[in-house]
Design a protein around this motif. Sequence first.
Motif, PDB file in Angstrom:
ATOM      1  N   ARG A 212     -46.972  19.994  18.068  1.00  0.00           N
ATOM      2  CA  ARG A 212     -46.941  19.975  16.985  1.00  0.00           C
ATOM      3  C   ARG A 212     -45.377  19.991  16.202  1.00  0.00           C
ATOM      4  N   LYS A 213     -44.924  19.916  17.038  1.00  0.00           N
ATOM      5  CA  LYS A 213     -42.886  20.382  15.988  1.00  0.00           C
ATOM      6  C   LYS A 213     -42.347  19.223  16.373  1.00  0.00           C
ATOM      7  N   PHE A 214     -43.031  17.729  17.037  1.00  0.00           N
ATOM      8  CA  PHE A 214     -43.008  16.420  16.940  1.00  0.00           C
ATOM      9  C   PHE A 214     -44.099  16.210  16.157  1.00  0.00           C
ATOM     10  N   ASN A 215     -43.561  16.916  14.666  1.00  0.00           N
ATOM     11  CA  ASN A 215     -45.245  16.459  13.520  1.00  0.00           C
ATOM     12  C   ASN A 215     -44.681  14.724  13.499  1.00  0.00           C
ATOM     13  N   ARG A 221     -40.969   8.879  11.160  1.00  0.00           N
ATOM     14  CA  ARG A 221     -39.281   8.928  10.528  1.00  0.00           C
ATOM     15  C   ARG A 221     -38.766   7.913  12.326  1.00  0.00           C
ATOM     16  N   ALA A 222     -39.605   8.483  13.213  1.00  0.00           N
ATOM     17  CA  ALA A 222     -38.510   7.362  14.116  1.00  0.00           C
ATOM     18  C   ALA A 222     -39.432   5.903  13.456  1.00  0.00           C
ATOM     19  N   GLY A 223     -40.780   5.550  13.693  1.00  0.00           N
ATOM     20  CA  GLY A 223     -41.432   4.368  13.773  1.00  0.00           C
ATOM     21  C   GLY A 223     -40.279   3.840  12.133  1.00  0.00           C
ATOM     22  N   VAL A 229     -40.897   7.246  20.319  1.00  0.00           N
ATOM     23  CA  VAL A 229     -40.421   8.969  20.308  1.00  0.00           C
ATOM     24  C   VAL A 229     -40.129   8.947  21.927  1.00  0.00           C
ATOM     25  N   ASN A 230     -40.347   8.079  22.954  1.00  0.00           N
ATOM     26  CA  ASN A 230     -39.537   7.835  24.435  1.00  0.00           C
ATOM     27  C   ASN A 230     -38.281   8.206  23.749  1.00  0.00           C
ATOM     28  N   SER A 231     -37.672   6.894  23.281  1.00  0.00           N
ATOM     29  CA  SER A 231     -36.234   7.316  23.458  1.00  0.00           C
ATOM     30  C   SER A 231     -35.844   8.162  22.349  1.00  0.00           C
ATOM     31  N   LEU A 319     -33.089  11.946  14.649  1.00  0.00           N
ATOM     32  CA  LEU A 319     -34.100  11.484  13.269  1.00  0.00           C
ATOM     33  C   LEU A 319     -33.031  11.219  12.433  1.00  0.00           C
ATOM     34  N   TYR A 320     -32.057  11.058  11.587  1.00  0.00           N
ATOM     35  CA  TYR A 320     -31.427  12.150  10.913  1.00  0.00           C
ATOM     36  C   TYR A 320     -29.611  11.801  11.300  1.00  0.00           C
ATOM     37  N   PRO A 321     -29.411  10.993  11.438  1.00  0.00           N
ATOM     38  CA  PRO A 321     -28.219  11.343  11.901  1.00  0.00           C
ATOM     39  C   PRO A 321     -26.720  11.406  10.775  1.00  0.00           C
ATOM     40  N   GLU A 322     -25.252  11.757  10.815  1.00  0.00           N
ATOM     41  CA  GLU A 322     -24.946  11.813  10.267  1.00  0.00           C
ATOM     42  C   GLU A 322     -23.827  10.666  10.213  1.00  0.00           C
ATOM     43  N   LYS A 323     -24.515   9.346   9.274  1.00  0.00           N
ATOM     44  CA  LYS A 323     -23.205   8.375   8.836  1.00  0.00           C
ATOM     45  C   LYS A 323     -21.966   8.557   9.614  1.00  0.00           C
ATOM     46  N   ASN A 324     -21.213   8.078  10.723  1.00  0.00           N
ATOM     47  CA  ASN A 324     -19.248   8.258  10.912  1.00  0.00           C
ATOM     48  C   ASN A 324     -19.506   6.822  11.208  1.00  0.00           C
ATOM     49  N   ASP A 325     -17.864   6.432  11.816  1.00  0.00           N
ATOM     50  CA  ASP A 325     -17.944   5.534  12.703  1.00  0.00           C
ATOM     51  C   ASP A 325     -17.228   5.771  14.134  1.00  0.00           C
ATOM     52  N   TYR A 326     -17.127   6.907  13.973  1.00  0.00           N
ATOM     53  CA  TYR A 326     -16.642   7.495  15.832  1.00  0.00           C
ATOM     54  C   TYR A 326     -16.609   6.585  16.871  1.00  0.00           C
ATOM     55  N   LEU A 327     -16.234   6.677  17.854  1.00  0.00           N
ATOM     56  CA  LEU A 327     -16.898   5.932  19.284  1.00  0.00           C
ATOM     57  C   LEU A 327     -16.778   7.032  20.194  1.00  0.00           C
TER      58      LEU A 327
END
Length: 354
Positions: A212-215, A221-223, A229-231, A319-327
């Motif tokens: 239900r939560k991972f609707n 969005r994952a697709g 979903v597993n990754s 699913l909604y990461p904050e764009k950056n170039d950190y490693l």
Amino acid sequence: MSTVLHSLIGSLKKCVLYIKENRLFGIPLKYIMCVFLLFIVAIIIGFHSVYDKKAASTVVIEIKPGMQTVQIASLLKDKGIIYHDIYFRVLANIEGLDKELKVGRYVLHKNMTDSEVMQLLISGPRVSIVKITIPEGYTVEQIADLLAENGVVDRDKFLALAKTYVPYDYMKNSNPYIRYAVEGYLFPDTYEFRIDSSAKYVMDVMTGQFNRKFNETLRNRAGNLGLSVNSVVIMASLVEAEAKFNEDRPVIAQVFFNRLKINMPLQSDTTIQYALMHRKASISIKDTKMDSPYNTYKHYGLPPGPVDNPGLASLKAVLYPEKNDYLYFVADSSGHNHYSHTYQEHLNKIKNLN
């Protein structure tokens, strides 16, 4: 002052002598006084038991066949349900109830009076409900421990089913090295379960909550990102373990994506912890060289499966990461993370934090 004291002592001596030498209705006063004092002590103990209880909290106990009242009273005292096992035994004996206590599992509360506990044990075990909160980041084994401690499931049966339980197609993982098929999908939340529930029922409820939560919106969005979903769940389990604060989750998620993009090992300590099967205060260099498919220092890409059960915030961070170039990132003593672009910069930050 000394005159008054001597006078009081003299009066007490006369009182004691009077009690020793006189009778009431033919009974020596000293015996009557003893009974009276015992009565007062019993009232004080009973009053303490009723009104001086600890804060209400749920405790599950099991009365087994053959247990005597003395054993039951000792168990109740050890669990913090009653304060005075002797008083409880006396109460059971006086009321003639010590032979009527029924076997079974009981859900008790630490603010119950001794009489309330007694009546519950006499009436017999009921279908009791336990409210349990599963924290974000708990592993299957930690969840099994928590559920078993509260009398909800049998730990061994729960873990045995967890190895193969896959109620939804998106949970399927063909990697032969995964420890528990359900790891990552037991959604952290507050649940109400019956005592002695089946392992399947509990997993049905928890994976159903994940579903239900991972609707559909999140799955779409994952697709769109080209992620199964597993990754997403595997990555979110790493983020959950690495981030203490919500603002760090999307940043850390992007750091992992950055590493994957340049074919750099994820080098997540939490995967080592999972491989070790017990948590350590810190990971050693030797640990990072261990031979395990979950060792993300040694193996590239994602580990075989999730390493815990992430909450919604960590799933959304992936699913909604904050764009950056950190490693690189390192947490300070309060749990806040500090980010770097290069390994040397990372080492400098570690040095400054220490």
